[in-house]
Design a protein around this motif. Structure first.
Motif, PDB file in Angstrom:
ATOM      1  N   ALA A   1       0.825  -1.209   0.000  1.00 19.58           N
ATOM      2  CA  ALA A   1       0.000   0.000   0.000  1.00 19.58           C
ATOM      3  C   ALA A   1       0.860   1.259   0.000  1.00 19.58           C
ATOM      4  N   LEU A   2       1.895   1.289   0.818  1.00 21.43           N
ATOM      5  CA  LEU A   2       2.763   2.470   0.865  1.00 21.43           C
ATOM      6  C   LEU A   2       3.464   2.710  -0.465  1.00 21.43           C
ATOM      7  N   GLU A   3       3.847   1.633  -1.145  1.00 24.95           N
ATOM      8  CA  GLU A   3       4.551   1.770  -2.424  1.00 24.95           C
ATOM      9  C   GLU A   3       3.634   2.066  -3.593  1.00 24.95           C
ATOM     10  N   HIS A   4       2.485   1.385  -3.641  1.00 23.52           N
ATOM     11  CA  HIS A   4       1.647   1.422  -4.840  1.00 23.52           C
ATOM     12  C   HIS A   4       0.326   2.160  -4.680  1.00 23.52           C
ATOM     13  N   ALA A   5      -0.113   2.378  -3.464  1.00 26.18           N
ATOM     14  CA  ALA A   5      -1.397   3.053  -3.242  1.00 26.18           C
ATOM     15  C   ALA A   5      -1.324   3.915  -1.981  1.00 26.18           C
ATOM     16  N   PRO A   6      -0.348   4.830  -1.916  1.00 27.26           N
ATOM     17  CA  PRO A   6      -0.207   5.640  -0.695  1.00 27.26           C
ATOM     18  C   PRO A   6      -1.430   6.519  -0.466  1.00 27.26           C
ATOM     19  N   CYS A   7      -1.647   6.858   0.774  1.00 27.79           N
ATOM     20  CA  CYS A   7      -2.753   7.731   1.141  1.00 27.79           C
ATOM     21  C   CYS A   7      -2.394   9.155   0.726  1.00 27.79           C
TER      22      CYS A   7
ATOM     23  N   THR B   1       4.213   8.117   4.882  1.00 34.18           N
ATOM     24  CA  THR B   1       4.104   7.194   6.018  1.00 34.18           C
ATOM     25  C   THR B   1       3.158   7.750   7.081  1.00 34.18           C
ATOM     26  N   ALA B   2       3.295   9.020   7.415  1.00 35.07           N
ATOM     27  CA  ALA B   2       2.424   9.630   8.422  1.00 35.07           C
ATOM     28  C   ALA B   2       0.975   9.657   7.949  1.00 35.07           C
ATOM     29  N   ALA B   3       0.758   9.931   6.670  1.00 38.52           N
ATOM     30  CA  ALA B   3      -0.606   9.928   6.130  1.00 38.52           C
ATOM     31  C   ALA B   3      -1.205   8.530   6.222  1.00 38.52           C
ATOM     32  N   GLY B   4      -0.413   7.522   5.908  1.00 39.21           N
ATOM     33  CA  GLY B   4      -0.892   6.149   6.009  1.00 39.21           C
ATOM     34  C   GLY B   4      -1.237   5.763   7.438  1.00 39.21           C
ATOM     35  N   LEU B   5      -0.395   6.160   8.375  1.00 41.84           N
ATOM     36  CA  LEU B   5      -0.680   5.866   9.785  1.00 41.84           C
ATOM     37  C   LEU B   5      -1.951   6.585  10.236  1.00 41.84           C
ATOM     38  N   HIS B   6      -2.111   7.830   9.829  1.00 41.49           N
ATOM     39  CA  HIS B   6      -3.327   8.564  10.169  1.00 41.49           C
ATOM     40  C   HIS B   6      -4.549   7.851   9.597  1.00 41.49           C
ATOM     41  N   ALA B   7      -4.462   7.421   8.343  1.00 39.64           N
ATOM     42  CA  ALA B   7      -5.586   6.721   7.707  1.00 39.64           C
ATOM     43  C   ALA B   7      -5.967   5.473   8.499  1.00 39.64           C
ATOM     44  N   LEU B   8      -4.969   4.705   8.899  1.00 34.55           N
ATOM     45  CA  LEU B   8      -5.253   3.479   9.654  1.00 34.55           C
ATOM     46  C   LEU B   8      -5.846   3.795  11.019  1.00 34.55           C
ATOM     47  N   LEU B   9      -5.412   4.874  11.622  1.00 31.62           N
ATOM     48  CA  LEU B   9      -5.954   5.258  12.935  1.00 31.62           C
ATOM     49  C   LEU B   9      -7.402   5.722  12.840  1.00 31.62           C
TER      50      LEU B   9
END
Length: 90
Positions: A32-38, A52-60
């Motif tokens: 997801a981080l490589e091919h479909a980042p938030c 990375t921070a955007a992805g962590l926020h999305a998961l939270l």
């Protein structure tokens, strides 16, 4: 800096979060981080996050997808998920 919670996010930013969470669940976080980042679009504070921070926020804000569906309902989840899908360009 305070980041928006789910209830404070636009539908477009919610769609970005849901799409990333879906990719993490079905393809794995690395993929997801490589091919479909938030990629947030509306809230400036979210736009300013690195991938990375955007992805962590999305998961939270989403949490486990099954819980998100229970929390907001399947029709609302489907509506938001569909906003994240690519639109045909013809």
């Amino acid at each position: 800096m305070t980041l928006p919670a789910w209830g404070e996010m636009s539908d477009t930013d919610r769609a970005a979060a849901v799409a990333f969470a879906w990719h993490c669940r079905h393809r794995g976080a690395r993929h997801a981080l490589e091919h479909a980042p938030c990629r947030y679009i509306d809230a400036q504070a979210l736009q300013d996050l690195d991938v990375t921070a955007a992805g962590l926020h999305a998961l939270l804000v989403c949490g486990p997808l099954e819980e998100l569906i229970r929390r907001i309902g399947k029709p609302e989840y489907d509506r938001i998920y569909n906003l994240a899908l690519p639109r045909p360009t013809c």
